[in-house]
Design an enzyme around this catalytic site. Structure first.
Site, mmCIF file in Angstrom:
data_model
loop_
_atom_site.group_PDB
_atom_site.id
_atom_site.type_symbol
_atom_site.label_atom_id
_atom_site.label_comp_id
_atom_site.label_asym_id
_atom_site.label_seq_id
_atom_site.Cartn_x
_atom_site.Cartn_y
_atom_site.Cartn_z
ATOM 1 N N LYS A 127 -21.937 4.073 -4.960
ATOM 2 C CA LYS A 127 -21.067 4.469 -6.072
ATOM 3 C C LYS A 127 -21.241 3.548 -7.294
ATOM 4 O O LYS A 127 -21.175 4.003 -8.428
ATOM 5 C CB LYS A 127 -19.598 4.525 -5.623
ATOM 6 C CG LYS A 127 -18.883 3.199 -5.565
ATOM 7 C CD LYS A 127 -17.394 3.370 -5.284
ATOM 8 C CE LYS A 127 -16.714 2.031 -5.048
ATOM 9 N NZ LYS A 127 -16.661 1.149 -6.212
ATOM 10 N N LEU B 137 -17.190 -9.794 -1.712
ATOM 11 C CA LEU B 137 -17.265 -9.890 -0.249
ATOM 12 C C LEU B 137 -18.096 -8.759 0.341
ATOM 13 O O LEU B 137 -18.207 -7.674 -0.228
ATOM 14 C CB LEU B 137 -15.862 -9.892 0.372
ATOM 15 C CG LEU B 137 -14.971 -8.659 0.212
ATOM 16 C CD1 LEU B 137 -15.316 -7.557 1.187
ATOM 17 C CD2 LEU B 137 -13.527 -9.076 0.413
ATOM 18 N N ARG B 138 -18.717 -9.066 1.488
ATOM 19 C CA ARG B 138 -19.477 -8.042 2.224
ATOM 20 C C ARG B 138 -18.657 -7.654 3.443
ATOM 21 O O ARG B 138 -18.197 -8.535 4.181
ATOM 22 C CB ARG B 138 -20.801 -8.614 2.743
ATOM 23 C CG ARG B 138 -21.800 -9.010 1.693
ATOM 24 C CD ARG B 138 -22.842 -9.952 2.287
ATOM 25 N NE ARG B 138 -22.210 -11.164 2.826
ATOM 26 C CZ ARG B 138 -22.817 -12.078 3.581
ATOM 27 N NH1 ARG B 138 -24.077 -11.923 3.921
ATOM 28 N NH2 ARG B 138 -22.181 -13.154 4.011
ATOM 29 N N LYS C 238 -23.353 -0.446 8.206
ATOM 30 C CA LYS C 238 -24.043 -1.665 8.619
ATOM 31 C C LYS C 238 -23.295 -2.253 9.809
ATOM 32 O O LYS C 238 -22.194 -1.780 10.132
ATOM 33 C CB LYS C 238 -24.128 -2.659 7.466
ATOM 34 C CG LYS C 238 -22.788 -3.204 6.995
ATOM 35 C CD LYS C 238 -23.076 -4.352 6.059
ATOM 36 C CE LYS C 238 -21.881 -4.863 5.345
ATOM 37 N NZ LYS C 238 -22.180 -5.956 4.444
ATOM 38 N N CYS D 275 -19.861 0.604 -1.641
ATOM 39 C CA CYS D 275 -20.101 -0.030 -2.945
ATOM 40 C C CYS D 275 -21.430 0.354 -3.602
ATOM 41 O O CYS D 275 -21.420 0.954 -4.671
ATOM 42 C CB CYS D 275 -20.009 -1.548 -2.806
ATOM 43 S SG CYS D 275 -18.347 -2.097 -2.406
ATOM 44 N N GLU E 47 -14.698 -8.776 -7.019
ATOM 45 C CA GLU E 47 -14.853 -9.291 -5.648
ATOM 46 C C GLU E 47 -16.269 -9.016 -5.142
ATOM 47 O O GLU E 47 -16.809 -7.954 -5.389
ATOM 48 C CB GLU E 47 -13.816 -8.617 -4.732
ATOM 49 C CG GLU E 47 -13.878 -9.059 -3.296
ATOM 50 C CD GLU E 47 -13.790 -10.569 -3.151
ATOM 51 O OE1 GLU E 47 -12.859 -11.184 -3.688
ATOM 52 O OE2 GLU E 47 -14.686 -11.140 -2.508
ATOM 53 N N ARG F 134 -18.410 5.022 5.099
ATOM 54 C CA ARG F 134 -18.561 5.610 3.774
ATOM 55 C C ARG F 134 -20.036 5.538 3.355
ATOM 56 O O ARG F 134 -20.629 4.480 3.340
ATOM 57 C CB ARG F 134 -17.662 4.889 2.762
ATOM 58 C CG ARG F 134 -16.195 5.197 2.968
ATOM 59 C CD ARG F 134 -15.296 4.454 1.986
ATOM 60 N NE ARG F 134 -15.095 3.073 2.369
ATOM 61 C CZ ARG F 134 -14.266 2.229 1.736
ATOM 62 N NH1 ARG F 134 -13.586 2.636 0.677
ATOM 63 N NH2 ARG F 134 -14.115 0.987 2.149
ATOM 64 N N LEU G 78 -34.403 -7.683 1.522
ATOM 65 C CA LEU G 78 -35.756 -7.139 1.534
ATOM 66 C C LEU G 78 -36.048 -6.550 2.907
ATOM 67 O O LEU G 78 -37.130 -6.713 3.446
ATOM 68 C CB LEU G 78 -36.779 -8.235 1.207
ATOM 69 C CG LEU G 78 -36.973 -8.595 -0.257
ATOM 70 C CD1 LEU G 78 -38.104 -9.607 -0.409
ATOM 71 C CD2 LEU G 78 -37.273 -7.368 -1.120
ATOM 72 N N ASP H 182 0.850 -1.185 0.000
ATOM 73 C CA ASP H 182 0.000 0.000 0.000
ATOM 74 C C ASP H 182 0.886 1.235 0.000
ATOM 75 O O ASP H 182 1.982 1.227 0.570
ATOM 76 C CB ASP H 182 -0.940 0.029 1.209
ATOM 77 C CG ASP H 182 -2.205 0.847 0.947
ATOM 78 O OD1 ASP H 182 -3.277 0.235 0.772
ATOM 79 O OD2 ASP H 182 -2.106 2.090 0.890
HETATM 80 P P1 NAD Z 1 -10.074 1.076 0.284
HETATM 81 O O1 NAD Z 1 -10.175 2.514 0.017
HETATM 82 O O2 NAD Z 1 -10.397 0.537 1.628
HETATM 83 O O3 NAD Z 1 -8.606 0.567 -0.081
HETATM 84 C C1 NAD Z 1 -7.893 0.973 -1.199
HETATM 85 C C2 NAD Z 1 -6.426 0.993 -0.813
HETATM 86 O O4 NAD Z 1 -5.625 1.164 -1.981
HETATM 87 C C3 NAD Z 1 -6.042 2.135 0.125
HETATM 88 O O5 NAD Z 1 -5.411 1.615 1.280
HETATM 89 C C4 NAD Z 1 -5.069 2.990 -0.707
HETATM 90 O O6 NAD Z 1 -4.056 3.590 0.078
HETATM 91 C C5 NAD Z 1 -4.503 1.961 -1.639
HETATM 92 N N1 NAD Z 1 -3.912 2.491 -2.870
HETATM 93 C C6 NAD Z 1 -4.454 3.358 -3.740
HETATM 94 N N2 NAD Z 1 -3.611 3.593 -4.767
HETATM 95 C C7 NAD Z 1 -2.514 2.841 -4.538
HETATM 96 C C8 NAD Z 1 -1.302 2.637 -5.227
HETATM 97 N N3 NAD Z 1 -1.039 3.265 -6.386
HETATM 98 N N4 NAD Z 1 -0.390 1.801 -4.712
HETATM 99 C C9 NAD Z 1 -0.628 1.177 -3.544
HETATM 100 N N5 NAD Z 1 -1.767 1.312 -2.846
HETATM 101 C C10 NAD Z 1 -2.697 2.123 -3.333
HETATM 102 O O7 NAD Z 1 -11.020 0.378 -0.816
HETATM 103 P P2 NAD Z 1 -11.812 -1.006 -0.686
HETATM 104 O O8 NAD Z 1 -13.072 -0.822 0.060
HETATM 105 O O9 NAD Z 1 -10.872 -2.086 -0.295
HETATM 106 O O10 NAD Z 1 -12.231 -1.210 -2.211
HETATM 107 C C11 NAD Z 1 -11.290 -1.526 -3.206
HETATM 108 C C12 NAD Z 1 -12.029 -1.911 -4.466
HETATM 109 O O11 NAD Z 1 -12.798 -3.097 -4.240
HETATM 110 C C13 NAD Z 1 -13.027 -0.868 -4.964
HETATM 111 O O12 NAD Z 1 -13.027 -0.861 -6.345
HETATM 112 C C14 NAD Z 1 -14.342 -1.375 -4.424
HETATM 113 O O13 NAD Z 1 -15.439 -0.942 -5.198
HETATM 114 C C15 NAD Z 1 -14.162 -2.867 -4.546
HETATM 115 N N6 NAD Z 1 -14.981 -3.650 -3.639
HETATM 116 C C16 NAD Z 1 -15.121 -3.251 -2.341
HETATM 117 C C17 NAD Z 1 -15.865 -4.019 -1.463
HETATM 118 C C18 NAD Z 1 -16.052 -3.579 -0.040
HETATM 119 O O14 NAD Z 1 -16.947 -4.129 0.643
HETATM 120 N N7 NAD Z 1 -15.280 -2.644 0.465
HETATM 121 C C19 NAD Z 1 -16.453 -5.228 -1.891
HETATM 122 C C20 NAD Z 1 -16.257 -5.618 -3.209
HETATM 123 C C21 NAD Z 1 -15.519 -4.825 -4.074
#
Ligand code: NAD
Length: 433
Positions: free
Chosen positions: A266, A153-154, A324, A263, A151, A331, A253, A30
Site C-alpha cells: 500500500k 517496526l516490523r 512473513k 505496508c 513508525e 494482509r 536481498l 479502539d
Molecule cells: P490495524 O488495522 O492493525 O489497526 C488499526 C486500528 O485502529 C484498528 O484496531 C481499528 O479498529 C482502529 N481504529 C480505526 N479508527 C479508529 C477510531 N476512530 N477510533 C479508535 N480506533 C480506531 O493497523 P496497523 O497495522 O496497526 O497500522 C496502523 C498504521 O501504522 C498504518 O498507517 C500503517 O501503515 C502504519 N504502520 C504499520 C506497520 C505494521 O507493520 N503493521 C508498521 C509501521 C507503520
C-alpha cells in the site's frame, strides 16, 4: 506523562505497551469493542512474539489500560498518538478516512492543550491537512500542537524494533512539542538512538521513501533471480556477494514470491499516487509495484510447470500463509494470492501455518487446513514452501517425500539446498537458482 493511543492494532498496541515500558502511563483506545474487551481480559487480538508478556507486565504494574471511550482517553491524556489504519483506496492512494474520523473525534473531546502525534503512515501533506481539521474543529479556542512521528517496526520483531529502533523521526514546527517527544522517548537516549528532528513534510516523506526503497530492493533481486534462472546463475550467491558490499548491504536481498504485508504494497502505491498528484512520476516505484505483482503470477507458473504443466485436479500443499514468519498477518500475503491463482486453475489446496490459519479461513474458506507440514504433504502432488517459518527449515524430508503423491518440492524462499534435495530424490526448484 499520560498518553492516549488511538487505534490498538499492530502499531498502536506495540506503541502503547512500549511507551508504558518506557515509564509512561498509557491508555490504548479502539473503536473495536471486541478487541478492547479481549485485551482487558488479558487476551491478545493478534500474534506478535513477546507482546503478550510486555502487555501483561505493564498492565500488572498499572501503567497500561484499555478503553473504548475515546473521550475519556483524550480528557485524561497530555499526548495523543494516532495509530489508526491507512489502507489503500481503489486508485492506490492512501485512504485517510480513519485518520480524519479519529482526529475529529479527538478534537471534540479536547478541553485544553494537547499534543497530537500522527504515528500512522500518511502521505506528505497530511500533517497540514490534519492541522486544518483541528483548527476547524477547535475554532481556534483550544490550543494544540501536532507532531509527525512515523513508525518503522516490523511485524514479527515489533517489540524489539519499538524498544530498540534504528532511529526516531520527529516532524514538528513547535519546539514545545519536540521537547515533549524527546522526553517520551528519553529511554532511547540511553542506547544512543539517533533522533531526526525535522519538518512535518520531511518526516512524512522519510517513511514512504524508506519503505519504497526496501520494497525496491526486493523487486530488484526478484528480477535478478528470474534472469538467473534463464542464464544458469545462482541468485543465492549473487545476493550474498552483492550484500558483502557495505554500500548495498545483504538485507532485503532475498528472492521469493514478492513482498506483501500491510505496508509495502500500500505504501508503494500511495507514493506512486502522491508523485502523480504533484506531477512528478515515480518511475522506479511504479516498476517495483509491477515487478512485485508479476512475481506472484510467476510463482503460480512455476508450480504449474513443476506438476507437469496442468494444475486442474492437482492437490497442492502449501506451507505458510502469513506474509512473513512470526506474525498472523495475512494482509497482501503472497501465499493468499498464490493460492487464489492455484484455485482458479482448478487445483485443490491443503495448507498449514503456525499462526495465520484463523485469519486465512476468513478469506479462503474453501481450502483444507491441516495440523502440520506432514499432514499437508500427505497425498499432495507438490509441496510449496511460501513463508519461511523456522519450523519449516528443518523438515524431515525423507518423511515428506514418502507422504507426497509425487516428490515435488517448490521452495519459494530458497530454504533448502538444490543439490541435497535432488540427492533426496525430489524434483525441486527454488527461486533464481
Ligand atoms: P490495524 O488495522 O492493525 O489497526 C488499526 C486500528 O485502529 C484498528 O484496531 C481499528 O479498529 C482502529 N481504529 C480505526 N479508527 C479508529 C477510531 N476512530 N477510533 C479508535 N480506533 C480506531 O493497523 P496497523 O497495522 O496497526 O497500522 C496502523 C498504521 O501504522 C498504518 O498507517 C500503517 O501503515 C502504519 N504502520 C504499520 C506497520 C505494521 O507493520 N503493521 C508498521 C509501521 C507503520
Amino acid at each position: 506523562m499520560r498518553i492516549c493511543v488511538v487505534g490498538t492494532g499492530y502499531v498502536g498496541l506495540v506503541t502503547g505497551a512500549g511507551l508504558a515500558e518506557f515509564g509512561m502511563e498509557v491508555a490504548c483506545v479502539d473503536k473495536d469493542e471486541e478487541k478492547i474487551v479481549l485485551l482487558q481480559k488479558g487476551g491478545m487480538p493478534f500474534y506478535e512474539p513477546g507482546l503478550d508478556d510486555l502487555v501483561a507486565k505493564n498492565c500488572a504494574e498499572g501503567r497500561l489500560r484499555f478503553l473504548t471511550d475515546l473521550g475519556e482517553g483524550v480528557r485524561w491524556a497530555q499526548v495523543i498518538f494516532v495509530a489508526v489504519g491507512t489502507p489503500s483506496n481503489s486508485d492506490g492512494s492512501a485512504d485517510l478516512s480513519q485518520v480524519e474520523e479519529a482526529v475529529r473525534e479527538i478534537a471534540r473531546h479536547m478541553d485544553g492543550y494537547r499534543i497530537i502525534v500522527i504515528k500512522s503512515t500518511v502521505p506528505v501533506g497530511t500533517f497540514r491537512w490534519v492541522e486544518g481539521i483541528l483548527k476547524e474543529e477547535l475554532s481556534g479556542v483550544v490550543p494544540f500542537d501536532l507532531v509527525s512521528n512515523p513508525e518503522f517496526l516490523r511485524e514479527g520483531a515489533a517489540v524489539e524494533d519499538f524498544m530498540r529502533p534504528d532511529r526516531v523521526i520527529i516532524g514538528a514546527t513547535s519546539q514545545r512539542a519536540i521537547e515533549v517527544m524527546k522526553e517520551i522517548y528519553s529511554a532511547l537516549y540511553l542506547i544512543e538512538t539517533p533522533f531526526v528532528i525535522t519538518t512535518p513534510e520531511t518526516a512524512e516523506m522519510i517513511k514512504y521513501a524508506s519503505n519504497a526503497f526496501l520494497a525496491t530492493k526486493i523487486s530488484f533481486i526478484n528480477e535478478i533471480a528470474n534472469l538467473c534462472e534463464r542464464v544458469g546463475a545462482d541468485v543465492h550467491h549473487v545476493a550474498k556477494a552483492m550484500g558483502l558490499d557495505g554500500r548495498i548491504s545483504r538485507k532485503f536481498l532475498h528472492p521469493g514470491p514478492g513482498f506483501g504485508g500491510s505496508c509495502f504494497p500500500k505504501d508503494t502505491k500511495a507514493l506512486v499516487r502522491l508523485g502523480e498528484a504533484h506531477g512528478c512520476p515515480m518511475e522506479i516505484v511504479k516498476a517495483t509495484v509491477r515487478v512485485n505483482e508479476r512475481q506472484r503470477r510467476l510463482m503460480v507458473e512455476k508450480i504449474r510447470r513443476m506438476v507437469g504443466g496442468e494444475l486442474e485436479g492437482k492437490v497442492i500443499g502449501v506451507l505458510g500463509l502469513s506474509f512473513k514468519p512470526n506474525t498472523d498477518d495475512i494482509r497482501e500475503a503472497p501465499a493468499i494470492e498464490i493460492i487464489k491463482g492455484l484455485l482458479e486453475e482448478g487445483a485443490r489446496v491443503r495448507a498449514y501455518d503456525p499462526a495465520a490459519m484463523t485469519n486465512a479461513k476468513k478469506v479462503l474458506p474453501e481450502i483444507t487446513y491441516c495440523s502440520g507440514p506432514y499432514e499437508v504433504a500427505s497425498g499432495s502432488d507438490a509441496l510449496v514452501l511460501v513463508t519461511e517459518w523456522n519450523q519449516f527449515r528443518r523438515l524431515d524430508l525423507e518423511r515428506i517425500r514418502e507422504l507426497l503423491r509425487a516428490p515435488v518440492f517448490v521452495d519459494l524462499r530458497n530454504v533448502y539446498e538444490p543439490d541435497q534435495m535432488k540427492r533426496l530424490g525430489f524434483r525441486y526448484c527454488g527461486v533464481g537458482r
